[in-house]
Write a protein that holds these residues in place. Structure first.
Motif, PDB file in Angstrom:
ATOM      1  N   LEU A 148       0.830  -1.142   0.032  1.00 28.80           N
ATOM      2  CA  LEU A 148       0.103  -0.230   0.041  1.00 28.80           C
ATOM      3  C   LEU A 148       0.801   1.323   0.100  1.00 28.80           C
ATOM      4  O   LEU A 148       0.529   2.176  -0.566  1.00 28.80           O
ATOM      5  CB  LEU A 148      -0.952   0.137   1.328  1.00 28.80           C
ATOM      6  CG  LEU A 148      -2.128  -0.976   1.178  1.00 28.80           C
ATOM      7  CD1 LEU A 148      -2.815  -1.135   2.372  1.00 28.80           C
ATOM      8  CD2 LEU A 148      -3.156  -0.709   0.126  1.00 28.80           C
ATOM      9  N   ARG A 156      -4.333   0.669  -5.638  1.00 28.29           N
ATOM     10  CA  ARG A 156      -4.300   0.388  -4.111  1.00 28.29           C
ATOM     11  C   ARG A 156      -5.477  -0.419  -3.768  1.00 28.29           C
ATOM     12  O   ARG A 156      -5.585  -1.387  -2.899  1.00 28.29           O
ATOM     13  CB  ARG A 156      -4.244   1.712  -3.371  1.00 28.29           C
ATOM     14  CG  ARG A 156      -2.641   2.030  -3.463  1.00 28.29           C
ATOM     15  CD  ARG A 156      -2.486   3.420  -2.329  1.00 28.29           C
ATOM     16  NE  ARG A 156      -1.270   3.857  -2.714  1.00 28.29           N
ATOM     17  CZ  ARG A 156      -0.784   5.209  -2.281  1.00 28.29           C
ATOM     18  NH1 ARG A 156      -1.601   5.886  -1.666  1.00 28.29           N
ATOM     19  NH2 ARG A 156       0.352   5.581  -2.344  1.00 28.29           N
ATOM     20  N   HIS A 264      -4.792   1.505   4.490  1.00 31.13           N
ATOM     21  CA  HIS A 264      -4.824   2.290   3.207  1.00 31.13           C
ATOM     22  C   HIS A 264      -5.011   3.782   3.474  1.00 31.13           C
ATOM     23  O   HIS A 264      -4.575   4.598   2.749  1.00 31.13           O
ATOM     24  CB  HIS A 264      -6.029   1.728   2.555  1.00 31.13           C
ATOM     25  CG  HIS A 264      -6.509   2.497   1.208  1.00 31.13           C
ATOM     26  ND1 HIS A 264      -7.279   3.510   1.159  1.00 31.13           N
ATOM     27  CD2 HIS A 264      -6.173   2.174  -0.131  1.00 31.13           C
ATOM     28  CE1 HIS A 264      -7.517   3.945   0.004  1.00 31.13           C
ATOM     29  NE2 HIS A 264      -6.814   3.250  -1.027  1.00 31.13           N
TER      30      HIS A 264
END
Length: 269
Positions: A148, A156, A264
């Protein structure tokens, strides 16, 4: 331009920096509280053991699960490291490459040190050596965090989807195989989240505010649960134990999905 928060001396503290600091602190506190509960208290140990024993697998399923876990090794760490280097250096983002490698090395080394040196299971409750946190789950979750940080933004969501699936499959498989208790899996994911957040702090870039991860991560985790059922993972006590097994696997999957969505969120664009 990032919105900022005014500091105590008139300086402006980026909100992204505050967010990462809060996530890192919250992760550390949660890890310590969980470790104390499942390692030092009788209730925690017994609950953790009961959760592990609530799911079983037949011989063929057990062999399938073990074969899947066999892919999680030092070689997989090296492979992810090489992918991260290629993804970042090819775009001239050397700092991101270093951050990804820090996550891979830091998470896996700290898990082994914590499990074998720092943490101990209190004697007299459940007689078993310490297995908290899970090394196998750390390998996969740390790989997701590293990717990530290294992957370009359009990729992503795919990392989140595949990462949630792979981490849930690995973590749940260690429980089904009898290698780890559910808390070991959660502890490993927290270690990976902490290192990913710390590395993102060092990068000092803006966080990724795209909300898609909060929808994609649960899908990946749920898909892993479906696969586990399909290959033969079942409640230990038939339908009478269905709720217990469903709760155990559901909680593990939900924690993993939430942790990866947070990875994330803190990852630098």
């Amino acid at each position: 331009m990032n919105r900022q928060t005014r500091g105590t001396r008139g300086h402006r503290v980026p909100r992204d920096l505050v967010l990462r600091a809060v996530v890192l602190l919250g992760t550390a506190v949660t890890f310590c509280a969980l470790a104390w509960f499942v390692l030092r208290t009788e209730q925690g140990q017994r609950l953790d053991d009961a959760a592990m024993e609530s799911v079983i697998a037949g011989r063929e399923t057990h062999l399938t699960v073990l074969s899947l876990l066999g892919y999680v090794s030092i070689g997989s760490i090296v492979a992810v490291a090489l992918i991260c280097v290629v993804l970042t250096v090819s775009r001239g983002q050397v700092t991101a490459a270093v951050a990804a490698l820090v996550v891979l090395a830091g998470a896996n080394i700290s898990t082994q040190v914590l499990k074998h040196t720092v943490l101990e299971r209190a004697e007299g409750f459940v007689l078993a050596p310490n297995s908290f946190p899970s090394g196998h789950t750390t390998v996969v979750a740390a790989g997701v965090g590293a990717l990530l940080l290294a992957a370009p933004r359009p990729l992503r969501p795919l990392v989140v989807l595949g990462g949630a699936f792979a981490t849930t499959m690995t973590g749940a498989s260690t429980v089904v195989a009898g290698w780890h208790r559910p808390s070991d899996v959660v502890g490993a994911v927290l270690v990976a989240l902490a290192w990913t957040t710390a590395a993102a702090l060092l990068m000092r870039g803006p966080t990724d505010r795209a909300r898609i991860a909060w929808f994609v991560a649960p899908v990946g985790a749920a898909a892993a649960g479906v696969v586990l059922v399909v290959i033969g993972v079942r409640p230990s006590y038939g339908w009478s134990g269905f709720m217990e097994a469903a709760v155990v696997l559901g909680v593990v999957a939900a924690v993993i999905a939430g942790a990866i969505a947070l990875m994330h969120r803190v990852a630098s664009r």
